[in-house]
Write an enzyme that holds these catalytic residues in place. Structure first.
Site, PDB file in Angstrom:
ATOM      1  N   ARG A  66      41.072  30.403  34.486  1.00 22.57           N
ATOM      2  CA  ARG A  66      39.928  30.515  35.397  1.00 22.57           C
ATOM      3  C   ARG A  66      38.925  31.562  34.930  1.00 22.57           C
ATOM      4  O   ARG A  66      37.732  31.464  35.231  1.00 22.57           O
ATOM      5  CB  ARG A  66      40.409  30.805  36.834  1.00 22.57           C
ATOM      6  CG  ARG A  66      40.994  29.584  37.525  1.00 22.57           C
ATOM      7  CD  ARG A  66      41.404  29.892  38.960  1.00 22.57           C
ATOM      8  NE  ARG A  66      42.424  30.915  39.030  1.00 22.57           N
ATOM      9  CZ  ARG A  66      43.730  30.692  38.901  1.00 22.57           C
ATOM     10  NH1 ARG A  66      44.163  29.464  38.716  1.00 22.57           N
ATOM     11  NH2 ARG A  66      44.591  31.678  38.967  1.00 22.57           N
ATOM     12  N   GLU A 103      55.915  38.958  37.576  1.00 27.83           N
ATOM     13  CA  GLU A 103      56.889  39.235  38.629  1.00 27.83           C
ATOM     14  C   GLU A 103      58.273  38.721  38.206  1.00 27.83           C
ATOM     15  O   GLU A 103      59.280  39.391  38.358  1.00 27.83           O
ATOM     16  CB  GLU A 103      56.424  38.563  39.919  1.00 27.83           C
ATOM     17  CG  GLU A 103      57.165  39.043  41.143  1.00 27.83           C
ATOM     18  CD  GLU A 103      56.662  38.351  42.407  1.00 27.83           C
ATOM     19  OE1 GLU A 103      55.673  37.607  42.324  1.00 27.83           O
ATOM     20  OE2 GLU A 103      57.297  38.578  43.450  1.00 27.83           O
TER      21      GLU A 103
HETATM   22  P1  AMP Z   1      47.803  40.135  37.392  1.00 26.05           P
HETATM   23  O1  AMP Z   1      48.225  40.117  35.947  1.00 26.05           O
HETATM   24  O2  AMP Z   1      48.961  40.380  38.323  1.00 26.05           O
HETATM   25  O3  AMP Z   1      46.653  41.075  37.631  1.00 26.05           O
HETATM   26  O4  AMP Z   1      47.333  38.669  37.759  1.00 26.05           O
HETATM   27  C1  AMP Z   1      46.040  38.252  37.470  1.00 26.05           C
HETATM   28  C2  AMP Z   1      46.011  36.825  36.999  1.00 26.05           C
HETATM   29  O5  AMP Z   1      46.825  35.973  37.800  1.00 26.05           O
HETATM   30  C3  AMP Z   1      44.601  36.296  37.065  1.00 26.05           C
HETATM   31  O6  AMP Z   1      44.319  35.616  35.844  1.00 26.05           O
HETATM   32  C4  AMP Z   1      44.592  35.358  38.259  1.00 26.05           C
HETATM   33  O7  AMP Z   1      43.938  34.154  37.933  1.00 26.05           O
HETATM   34  C5  AMP Z   1      46.042  35.108  38.612  1.00 26.05           C
HETATM   35  N1  AMP Z   1      46.383  35.433  40.008  1.00 26.05           N
HETATM   36  C6  AMP Z   1      47.244  36.406  40.415  1.00 26.05           C
HETATM   37  N2  AMP Z   1      47.360  36.452  41.747  1.00 26.05           N
HETATM   38  C7  AMP Z   1      46.540  35.490  42.221  1.00 26.05           C
HETATM   39  C8  AMP Z   1      46.198  35.041  43.551  1.00 26.05           C
HETATM   40  N3  AMP Z   1      46.716  35.593  44.659  1.00 26.05           N
HETATM   41  N4  AMP Z   1      45.293  34.035  43.663  1.00 26.05           N
HETATM   42  C9  AMP Z   1      44.744  33.477  42.553  1.00 26.05           C
HETATM   43  N5  AMP Z   1      45.030  33.848  41.295  1.00 26.05           N
HETATM   44  C10 AMP Z   1      45.920  34.843  41.116  1.00 26.05           C
END
Ligand code: AMP
Length: 178
Positions: A66, A103
């Site tokens: 995205r 996670e």
């Molecule tokens: P993080 O590495 O935990 O910061 O996760 C970020 C990535 O996961 C981004 O590329 C987002 O597209 C996706 N992502 C994580 N949580 C969500 C959420 N609640 N809704 C949509 N996309 C998410």
């Protein structure tokens, strides 16, 4: 929405919260209603790139998948190169890779070795900042190519997941916060 330029609150109202997707407990932020309205999409790009003008960065790097949507539009607006940072195994040429913890389990991002040059100024873009692991891995790839991440910009930040704390030293910009 009026005929005025859409605001952050208009974007917030358009982002759809989908509970328990893709698994129980996750509140998924669905950005497709923003993409489906050219006025909202355009406002999202303007707000995402608010700190930058055309020619002020050499490249905009977007994170698979995205992030590509927003980064590509931002790159055109800023008259900069678009750099895809992809999931492992998708880029065809010589790559650098960076793994990070999710996670459950881990994931790996890759960048082409010639995507940016030493000294390039790079704006890193993703749709959403959650725990920060994805953005940190993407920033490291850019930095390993000796380019500078001038800012990491996100349409959405989930502040309660404290991704910011993982990205110390990187200038951060987010448009809609929860
Ligand atoms: P993080 O590495 O935990 O910061 O996760 C970020 C990535 O996961 C981004 O590329 C987002 O597209 C996706 N992502 C994580 N949580 C969500 C959420 N609640 N809704 C949509 N996309 C998410």
């Amino acid at each position: 929405m009026s005929s005025a330029i859409p605001t952050v609150d208009d974007l917030r109202a358009a982002i759809r919260n989908v509970p328990d997707f893709p698994k129980p407990g996750i509140q998924f932020k669905d950005i497709t209603p923003v993409l489906g309205d050219p006025r909202l999409f355009s406002a999202a790009i303007d707000l995402l790139t608010a700190n930058w003008s055309a020619g002020s960065v050499d490249a905009v790097a977007g994170v698979d998948a995205r992030g590509f949507i927003f980064a590509a539009a931002a790159a055109l607006k800023l008259n900069a190169a678009f750099v895809p940072i992809r999931k492992q195994g998708k880029l065809p040429w010589k790559t650098l890779e960076e793994s990070y913890e999710l996670e459950y389990g881990s994931s790996t991002l890759a960048i082409h070795a010639d995507a940016v040059k030493p000294g390039d100024r790079v704006l890193l873009v993703d749709d959403l900042l959650a725990t920060g692991g994805t953005a940190l891995a993407a920033a490291r790839l850019i930095q390993r190519l000796e380019a500078t991440v001038v800012e990491a910009a996100f349409l959405i930040e989930l502040e309660f997941l404290k991704g910011r704390e993982k990205l110390t030293g990187l200038p951060l910009h987010s448009v809609v916060t929860y």
